[in-house]
Each structure stands twice: as structure tokens, then as C-alpha cells.
Design an enzyme around this catalytic site. Structure first.
Site, PDB file in Angstrom:
ATOM      1  N   GLU A  66       2.171  -5.379  -4.069  1.00  0.00           N
ATOM      2  CA  GLU A  66       1.677  -4.177  -3.388  1.00  0.00           C
ATOM      3  C   GLU A  66       2.874  -3.259  -3.182  1.00  0.00           C
ATOM      4  O   GLU A  66       3.575  -3.358  -2.178  1.00  0.00           O
ATOM      5  CB  GLU A  66       1.036  -4.525  -2.048  1.00  0.00           C
ATOM      6  CG  GLU A  66      -0.169  -5.448  -2.132  1.00  0.00           C
ATOM      7  CD  GLU A  66      -0.718  -5.784  -0.756  1.00  0.00           C
ATOM      8  OE1 GLU A  66      -0.285  -5.153   0.238  1.00  0.00           O
ATOM      9  OE2 GLU A  66      -1.554  -6.690  -0.660  1.00  0.00           O
TER      10      GLU A  66
ATOM     11  N   GLU B  76       4.540  -0.038  -2.264  1.00  0.00           N
ATOM     12  CA  GLU B  76       4.322   1.194  -1.509  1.00  0.00           C
ATOM     13  C   GLU B  76       5.344   2.262  -1.903  1.00  0.00           C
ATOM     14  O   GLU B  76       6.433   1.943  -2.377  1.00  0.00           O
ATOM     15  CB  GLU B  76       4.416   0.907  -0.010  1.00  0.00           C
ATOM     16  CG  GLU B  76       3.382  -0.111   0.474  1.00  0.00           C
ATOM     17  CD  GLU B  76       3.684  -0.654   1.854  1.00  0.00           C
ATOM     18  OE1 GLU B  76       2.747  -1.144   2.503  1.00  0.00           O
ATOM     19  OE2 GLU B  76       4.861  -0.602   2.279  1.00  0.00           O
TER      20      GLU B  76
ATOM     21  N   ARG C 132       0.492 -10.369   9.737  1.00  0.00           N
ATOM     22  CA  ARG C 132       1.417  -9.498   9.025  1.00  0.00           C
ATOM     23  C   ARG C 132       2.802  -9.400   9.668  1.00  0.00           C
ATOM     24  O   ARG C 132       3.648  -8.657   9.199  1.00  0.00           O
ATOM     25  CB  ARG C 132       0.802  -8.111   8.872  1.00  0.00           C
ATOM     26  CG  ARG C 132      -0.303  -8.072   7.831  1.00  0.00           C
ATOM     27  CD  ARG C 132      -1.046  -6.750   7.783  1.00  0.00           C
ATOM     28  NE  ARG C 132      -1.879  -6.644   6.603  1.00  0.00           N
ATOM     29  CZ  ARG C 132      -3.081  -7.197   6.462  1.00  0.00           C
ATOM     30  NH1 ARG C 132      -3.571  -7.919   7.456  1.00  0.00           N
ATOM     31  NH2 ARG C 132      -3.775  -7.046   5.351  1.00  0.00           N
TER      32      ARG C 132
ATOM     33  N   GLU D 200      -0.813   5.080   3.412  1.00  0.00           N
ATOM     34  CA  GLU D 200      -0.213   4.013   4.205  1.00  0.00           C
ATOM     35  C   GLU D 200       0.181   4.521   5.588  1.00  0.00           C
ATOM     36  O   GLU D 200      -0.041   5.675   5.943  1.00  0.00           O
ATOM     37  CB  GLU D 200       0.986   3.397   3.476  1.00  0.00           C
ATOM     38  CG  GLU D 200       0.679   2.055   2.785  1.00  0.00           C
ATOM     39  CD  GLU D 200       0.272   0.954   3.756  1.00  0.00           C
ATOM     40  OE1 GLU D 200       0.426   1.124   4.987  1.00  0.00           O
ATOM     41  OE2 GLU D 200      -0.229  -0.083   3.294  1.00  0.00           O
TER      42      GLU D 200
ATOM     43  N   ASP E  98      23.416   0.120 -27.946  1.00  0.00           N
ATOM     44  CA  ASP E  98      24.777  -0.112 -27.434  1.00  0.00           C
ATOM     45  C   ASP E  98      24.703  -0.704 -26.035  1.00  0.00           C
ATOM     46  O   ASP E  98      24.425  -0.002 -25.061  1.00  0.00           O
ATOM     47  CB  ASP E  98      25.539   1.211 -27.434  1.00  0.00           C
ATOM     48  CG  ASP E  98      26.913   1.115 -26.773  1.00  0.00           C
ATOM     49  OD1 ASP E  98      27.374  -0.015 -26.512  1.00  0.00           O
ATOM     50  OD2 ASP E  98      27.514   2.177 -26.529  1.00  0.00           O
TER      51      ASP E  98
ATOM     52  N   GLU F 165       1.314 -14.739   0.208  1.00  0.00           N
ATOM     53  CA  GLU F 165       1.867 -13.383   0.120  1.00  0.00           C
ATOM     54  C   GLU F 165       3.248 -13.372   0.777  1.00  0.00           C
ATOM     55  O   GLU F 165       3.361 -13.582   1.988  1.00  0.00           O
ATOM     56  CB  GLU F 165       0.943 -12.384   0.823  1.00  0.00           C
ATOM     57  CG  GLU F 165       1.478 -10.963   0.881  1.00  0.00           C
ATOM     58  CD  GLU F 165       0.692 -10.073   1.840  1.00  0.00           C
ATOM     59  OE1 GLU F 165       1.033  -8.880   1.943  1.00  0.00           O
ATOM     60  OE2 GLU F 165      -0.238 -10.590   2.502  1.00  0.00           O
TER      61      GLU F 165
ATOM     62  N   GLU G 265      -0.161   3.754  -1.229  1.00  0.00           N
ATOM     63  CA  GLU G 265      -0.208   2.456  -1.887  1.00  0.00           C
ATOM     64  C   GLU G 265      -1.354   2.447  -2.887  1.00  0.00           C
ATOM     65  O   GLU G 265      -2.453   2.906  -2.592  1.00  0.00           O
ATOM     66  CB  GLU G 265      -0.396   1.325  -0.872  1.00  0.00           C
ATOM     67  CG  GLU G 265      -0.431  -0.068  -1.479  1.00  0.00           C
ATOM     68  CD  GLU G 265      -0.584  -1.166  -0.438  1.00  0.00           C
ATOM     69  OE1 GLU G 265      -1.416  -2.065  -0.627  1.00  0.00           O
ATOM     70  OE2 GLU G 265       0.133  -1.099   0.593  1.00  0.00           O
TER      71      GLU G 265
ATOM     72  N   HIS H 186       4.854  -6.209  -0.957  1.00  0.00           N
ATOM     73  CA  HIS H 186       4.310  -7.533  -0.653  1.00  0.00           C
ATOM     74  C   HIS H 186       3.849  -8.174  -1.953  1.00  0.00           C
ATOM     75  O   HIS H 186       3.110  -7.562  -2.722  1.00  0.00           O
ATOM     76  CB  HIS H 186       3.139  -7.417   0.323  1.00  0.00           C
ATOM     77  CG  HIS H 186       3.424  -6.532   1.497  1.00  0.00           C
ATOM     78  ND1 HIS H 186       2.469  -5.737   2.095  1.00  0.00           N
ATOM     79  CD2 HIS H 186       4.576  -6.319   2.179  1.00  0.00           C
ATOM     80  CE1 HIS H 186       3.008  -5.078   3.100  1.00  0.00           C
ATOM     81  NE2 HIS H 186       4.292  -5.398   3.168  1.00  0.00           N
TER      82      HIS H 186
ATOM     83  N   ARG I 158       5.981 -11.161   2.073  1.00  0.00           N
ATOM     84  CA  ARG I 158       5.930  -9.766   2.510  1.00  0.00           C
ATOM     85  C   ARG I 158       7.297  -9.103   2.620  1.00  0.00           C
ATOM     86  O   ARG I 158       7.391  -7.899   2.842  1.00  0.00           O
ATOM     87  CB  ARG I 158       5.215  -9.686   3.869  1.00  0.00           C
ATOM     88  CG  ARG I 158       3.772 -10.099   3.803  1.00  0.00           C
ATOM     89  CD  ARG I 158       3.093 -10.076   5.158  1.00  0.00           C
ATOM     90  NE  ARG I 158       3.173  -8.778   5.828  1.00  0.00           N
ATOM     91  CZ  ARG I 158       2.410  -7.741   5.569  1.00  0.00           C
ATOM     92  NH1 ARG I 158       1.482  -7.822   4.625  1.00  0.00           N
ATOM     93  NH2 ARG I 158       2.552  -6.602   6.230  1.00  0.00           N
TER      94      ARG I 158
END
Length: 474
Positions: free
Chosen positions: A129, A131, A340, A212, A51, A359, A220, A269, A361
Site C-alpha cells: 500500500e 502512499e 494499526r 489519505e 555502462d 501486514e 493511496e 504497508h 506496516r
């Protein structure tokens, strides 16, 4: 896994139940279980009815009949059920055999098909990645006359003075002090190892796990990249296994981006690259960070469309509690190698030609992975087709700690939207790249925006506890 292998698995493992699953707009899984005696090859041809009107954001009651079409390649044995069960992800179809345009998994499949039609490459690889926090206690309420939340963790920095049975043994994790400490500071080695073992049993290749940065059990676990839809399937299984393993240990896990004030939040990330057969298309020796021109154009597409993308990659009001400067949050829409503090980072340590990737992030795990990965791929492909040069548009590279740049330099760097409403406005204004090749439809986007605006409004109209601190004595 083929249909034949699924049926063989049922027989060889004495499977009693087959759990057919699909995902809603928010990325939450739903399921219907059939006795294994009712499942045969025809089930994979005819599907399983359900449904659709009972799923928020799907269909009205007057057109509620829908069909789950199982994908045998997504099968894994459930490690938590008392009665032997296998789980299978499904695409959603209408009764007349058409893909349902609001089905997130079908959108991911169409994005992969579109990549191949463009001739740019044959597959896109993704590796998130994701977390999360592992708490010992969570309590919350949101009522007419009260609103509150409370979480606790045995390793949290605020518990250095807590009375504990047998005495407080210390070794708590300091705020922003949780990155890869050993025991006894890290109390969760075994639970992460158990999660990892179960992930591998479910067919994923685990590459590493660790504590982390944040206090109170931030963790992580990284699993191996795969193609777009398969990785989204894996992420659904990953969250299922993390949630239920924590529960077996008497704990609770959350992928909420910002469950704690004053410490780092949880991101997702997303590493991504494009291949043509076995040939990596993002690598070119001698280029910036050994990136090819195609990879730079892909980055250009991601950064150019980032405000709209974020409505799909960070689709919660809580997402924007994480996306603030000062908490390792990637709010700066630039690219950089090994940096980063940039929204797009190019990993450079121990990277081979086939491992060359970008990457993004900014995303977090409130994202529906099928929608988020498909949208990122569509943005990157648009950048490749239009040859969007990120440097010419002011998106870097910036190879400095952006958080510590002078204010005048920071002023020239574009930032992510400040709220979910702003991101939804950006998506409404910039969605043509998503509808290329019919991957996303305008109906889907309009419905998604309406669905998410209702979420944002439900938060905006509620009284916040901190408002009592600010205004009660006015």
C-alpha cells in the site's frame, strides 16, 4: 507475456520504440530505448549492453560492460510517450552470462527460487500500500549559504486564507483530517481515477483508491497482490504512472515518507503470505486471528530481524522523520490483529482463507521494492525454519492502542531504530539470514551499507534551517 507475444504486441500496436529498464540500488529506474525494428527474439537471448560504471553503487570503469536481460512478462505499453513505446524490466548480467550480484531484481528472483528450494511453499504473495502526496508546487535548495524547501497544495489546510483567482472557495483539508472525505474537500478524485485507469491498462488490477489522512493531497491506490518479483515490477510501474499522470495534470507527486512537518507521513504497508500451489499456508481456523503456526513463526522472523530489515525497508534519512510516535507510525515491534499501532498487523475484516495474510506496516516507498520484499521474505523464512515464536520473545500480541498505553507498559515494547545509521548498524550485525542460499551476498550487503552511510553523512553534515531558529542568538 512470452517473447512471441511481445513481438506480436509490437506489430499489432505499431510500436516504434522498446524501452529496456533496470533498477539501481536506491530503487530508481533507468532505461535505454531501441527502435522496434532492432528488436527480435535474439534480443531476449543476447540482451542489451550498457555502462554499469555510470550507475552509483554498481561497477568501476575498468569493468563497466554489463548486459540487460529483458523479462517479457514485465512488458506494458507506455501511456505517456508521443511515439508508441513498450517498457520491459530487465535483470542485469555480466558479459560472461552470470547474474550480477548487485542487481536488485536478480536478488528478488533468487529469493523466490530460495523459497521453493526450502520446500516451505511454492510462492510468496506481496501487496504494498504505497502512499504518496500530490502537490501543486515544490521548491527546494541545499547550498553553501542557504537551505530551504517549500511545497503547496490547493487543498492544504494552511491555505484557508490564501487569495486565489476567483476567490477562495474554502473546503480545505484539515491537518490529519484527510481520510476519505468526499468532494469538494477531496479535490483529487479524477486524478486518482485517471492514475487507476492507466494502472489497469498496464496490466494491474486496481482494488480501490482514496484520499489519505494528511492534508495537502495525500493519496493511496491499492493494486492486487502478485508474486514477489512481479509485485516489485508493478510497484516500479505504479510509481512511474503516478509521477507522470500528476505531471500531465500540472501537479507533482512524491513518495517521500515525510514531506510535511506536523502531519502524517506516507508509508508502504506490505501485505504478504505464502502458498503451496493453491493452498494458503498462513490460515488456520481457530488460531489467533485465524493464523497458522507457520504464519506466527514468519511474524517472529520479521520482528526479530526488524532492526536490520529497516535498513532495507526504510532506507532514507527522511524515513525516520515518519517513524516517530503520534502520527500513526508503526514504530512498535509487536504484532496484533486489526491494530494499526503495531508494526505487524493481521487484517481480520472480510478475510477469506486465501486472503489470510500479515501486514508489515513499517516500510515506506523510499525502499527498493526488490530488495525490501526479498529481505522480508528471507526474515520470515528464517522465522519459520527456526520456529521463532513472537510471543515468547515479547513481541505481542498487543491488542490495545499502543500509543495510549501507560509509560511503564510502553517501556517493555521494543521500537524501531531511531535513525538510518542505527538501522545500518543493525544490518551489519545481523545479515546472515539474508545470505542464506546465496540470495544476498556479503559483498552486496557491505556495498549497500557503504552506499547508504554516505547518504546519511551527506545529510548529517549539512546545516539545517531549524538550527538557525534554535541557535542563531546563542
Amino acid at each position: 507475456m512470452s517473447v512471441e507475444n511481445v513481438l506480436k504486441t509490437i506489430q499489432e500496436n505499431n510500436i516504434e520504440w522498446v524501452d529496456f529498464r533496470f533498477v539501481d540500488l536506491s530503487g530508481r529506474a533507468h532505461h535505454i530505448s531501441l527502435p522496434s525494428t532492432e528488436v527480435d527474439a535474439e534480443t531476449f537471448v543476447n540482451g542489451v549492453a550498457f555502462d554499469g560504471s555510470s550507475i552509483p553503487g554498481f561497477r568501476g570503469i575498468e569493468e563497466s560492460d554489463m548486459v540487460m536481460m529483458p523479462d517479457p512478462a514485465s512488458t506494458f505499453i507506455d501511456p505517456f510517450t508521443q511515439h508508441p513505446t513498450i517498457n520491459i524490466m530487465c535483470d542485469i548480467f555480466t558479459p560472461d552470462g552470470e547474474r550480477y550480484e548487485r542487481d536488485p531484481r536478480s536478488i528478488a528472483v533468487k529469493a523466490e527460487e530460495y523459497l521453493q528450494k526450502t520446500g516451505i511453499g511454492t510462492r510468496a504473495n506481496f501487496a504494498p500500500e504505497s502512499e504518496f502526496f500530490i502537490f501543486d508546487d515544490v521548491r527546494y535548495e541545499s547550498g553553501t549559504n542557504s537551505a530551504s524547501f517549500f511545497v503547496d497544495s490547493e487543498e492544504a489546510g494552511w491555505n484557508t486564507n490564501r487569495k486565489e483567482e476567483g476567490g477562495n472557495l474554502g473546503f480545505k483539508v484539515r491537518v490529519k483530517g484527510g481520510y476519505v472525505p468526499v468532494a469538494p474537500v477531496d479535490t483529487q478524485q479524477d486524478i486518482r481515477s485517471e492514475m487507476s485507469r492507466l494502472l489497469e491498462e498496464a496490466g494491474m488490477r486496481v482494488e480501490r483508491h482514496h484520499h489519505e489522512v494528511a492534508t495537502a493531497g495525500q493519496a493511496e491506490i491499492n493494486f492486487r497482490f502478485d508474486t514477489l518479483t512481479k509485485t516489485a515490477d508493478n510497484l516500479l510501474a505504479y510509481k512511474y504512472i503516478v509521477h507522470n499522470t500528476a505531471r500531465q495534470y500540472g501537479k507533482t507527486a512524491t513518495f517521500m515518507p515525510k514531506p510535511l512537518f506536523g502531519d502524517n507521513g506516507s508509508g508502504m504497508h506490505v501485505h504478504q503470505s505464502i502458498f503451496d500451489g493453491d493452498t494458503p499456508l498462513f490460515y488456520e481456523k481457530g488460531g489467533y486471528a485465524n493464523l497458522s503456526e507457520m504464519a506466527l513463526h514468519y511474524i517472529g522472523g520479521i520482528l526479530h530481524h526488524a532492526p536490520a530489515l529497516i535498513a532495507l525497508t526504510n532506507p532514507s534519512t527522511n524515513s525516520f522523520k515518519r517513524l516517530v510516535p503520534g502520527y500513526e507510525a508503526p514504530v512498535n515491534l509487536v504484532y496484533s490483529k486489526g491494530n494499526r499501532s503495531a508494526a505487524v498487523r493481521i487484517p481480520v475484516a472480510a478475510v477469506t482463507p486465501k486472503g489470510c495474510r500479515i501486514e508489515f506496516r513499517t516500510p515506506d516507498s523510499t525502499a527498493n521494492p526488490y530488495l525490501a520484499f526479498a529481505a522480508m521474505l528471507m526474515a520470515g523464512l528464517d522465522g519459520i525454519k527456526r520456529k521463532i515464536n513472537p510471543s515468547e520473545l515479547g513481541y505481542g500480541p498487543v491488542d490495545k492502542n499502543i500509543y495510549e498505553l501507560p509509560e511503564d507498559d510502553k517501556a517493555n515494547i521494543r521500537s524501531v531504530p531511531a535513525s538510518l545509521e542505527e538501522a545500518l548498524d543493525a544490518l551489519a550485525a545481523d545479515c546472515d539470514f539474508l545470505t542464506e542460499g546465496g540470495v544476498f551476498t556479503k559483498d552486496f550487503i557491505d556495498n549497500y551499507i557503504k552506499f547508504k552511510r554516505n547518504e546519511a553523512k551527506s545529510v548529517a553534515i549539512r546545516v539545517h534551517p531549524h538550527e538557525y531558529s534554535l541557535y542563531y542568538d546563542c
